[in-house]
Design an enzyme around this catalytic site. Structure first.
Site, mmCIF file in Angstrom:
data_model
loop_
_atom_site.group_PDB
_atom_site.id
_atom_site.type_symbol
_atom_site.label_atom_id
_atom_site.label_comp_id
_atom_site.label_asym_id
_atom_site.label_seq_id
_atom_site.Cartn_x
_atom_site.Cartn_y
_atom_site.Cartn_z
ATOM 1 N N HIS A 5 -10.181 6.202 26.019
ATOM 2 C CA HIS A 5 -9.168 6.030 24.980
ATOM 3 C C HIS A 5 -7.758 6.321 25.511
ATOM 4 O O HIS A 5 -7.554 7.282 26.230
ATOM 5 C CB HIS A 5 -9.490 6.997 23.835
ATOM 6 C CG HIS A 5 -8.531 6.930 22.700
ATOM 7 N ND1 HIS A 5 -7.870 8.035 22.215
ATOM 8 C CD2 HIS A 5 -8.109 5.883 21.944
ATOM 9 C CE1 HIS A 5 -7.093 7.671 21.198
ATOM 10 N NE2 HIS A 5 -7.218 6.376 21.018
ATOM 11 N N HIS A 41 1.730 4.915 23.477
ATOM 12 C CA HIS A 41 1.224 5.235 22.144
ATOM 13 C C HIS A 41 2.288 5.928 21.318
ATOM 14 O O HIS A 41 2.638 5.477 20.239
ATOM 15 C CB HIS A 41 -0.029 6.117 22.248
ATOM 16 C CG HIS A 41 -0.726 6.312 20.940
ATOM 17 N ND1 HIS A 41 -0.211 7.097 19.927
ATOM 18 C CD2 HIS A 41 -1.893 5.819 20.467
ATOM 19 C CE1 HIS A 41 -1.035 7.067 18.890
ATOM 20 N NE2 HIS A 41 -2.060 6.300 19.189
#
EC number: 4.6.1.-
Length: 273
Positions: A5, A41
């Site tokens: 991830h 992110h």
């Protein structure tokens, strides 16, 4: 598929694969003109992770190409699938198609090397908003126009917004997609989420007349959650700790039931028990 991830810096590719991941998820942010700009992110992100690692998108693609091109000194044979988590929330709905076009051109040039012995990993375009379905058509039309329709064999799709499965299917129909469908379900590791929608997605996948080919669950960091996800029949788990998932897969209850996917396992074909 053990899906590492938030792999947004090039050095993290090796880090996650060496921990046991055969797949990675990478965030893609866009500029105001719908150009893919950074693998980034930002805050907030999963608990226990740094949210701020980044590369220029094109640089990341080149690093990824090295890691997935046989014969390259950086080649990682286990890395077979890459999920691009497209952060299209910053775009207006009418920019989705343009984002798809630009994404296709970037991938064609920097990852697929214009179709000349580029990276071999399968790619999933993961879109958070059903209204952004035109991104898919922008992407597929561009690859065809650029003379590389064969690369669409390497591309799949995911709507990651946890929408009702029926609504997801409608969006795919509008986008002209009839295969290569992954369905994600999940929530940040800071919160708990049940498995009822995962089970719905698995039932659609296994119905023989459903739309879904593969199901993955995110973000799975604990052994108990991993077991629950495997018991529910998922094809992939996205995790911050690939070694934890690998350990559970080696437990007596699972080691004869599940195995790590290899390059020969098509990510677009529903697995028949």
């Amino acid at each position: 598929w053990i899906m590492g991830h938030m792999v947004n810096a090039i050095y993290q590719i090796d880090e996650f694969v060496n921990l046991g991941a055969n797949s990675i998820e990478t965030d893609v942010s866009f500029d105001d003109n719908a150009n893919p700009e950074y693998t980034y992110h930002g805050i907030p992100c999963d608990c226990g992770r740094s949210c701020l690692k980044w590369e220029n998108y094109n640089d990341f693609l080149k690093g990824l190409r090295s890691a997935t091109t046989p014969g390259n000194s950086k080649y990682q044979s286990k890395l077979i699938l890459v999920v691009f988590d497209l952060k299209t929330g910053s775009l207006y709905d009418n920019q989705a198609s343009e984002a798809g076009k630009k994404l296709a051109k970037n991938l064609l040039k920097h990852y697929w090397n214009n179709g000349n012995n580029g990276g071999r990993a399968y790619i999933v375009l993961s879109i958070p908003d059903l209204n952004h379905y035109p991104l898919i058509k922008g992407f597929t039309d561009t690859l065809k126009q650029e003379g590389h329709p064969e690369l669409l064999e390497k591309v799949g799709y995911d709507f990651s917004g946890n929408d009702a499965i029926g609504d997801v299917v409608k969006a795919y129909k509008k986008a002209g997609v009839s295969g290569h469908v992954w369905q994600s379900d999940g929530i940040t590791n800071c919160l708990l989420r049940g498995l009822s929608r995962v089970k719905d997605a698995v039932a659609n996948r296994d119905s023989g007349k459903g739309y879904i080919n593969k199901v993955y669950y995110w973000t799975v960091d604990k052994r108990a959650t991993t077991r629950d996800a495997l018991d529910a029949g998922v094809d992939g788990v996205m995790t911050n700790y690939p070694d934890v998932i690998a350990d559970v897969m080696n437990e007596a209850a699972y080691k004869n039931k599940v195995r790590l996917a290899t390059y020969e396992d098509s990510p677009w074909v529903t697995f028949k028990k």
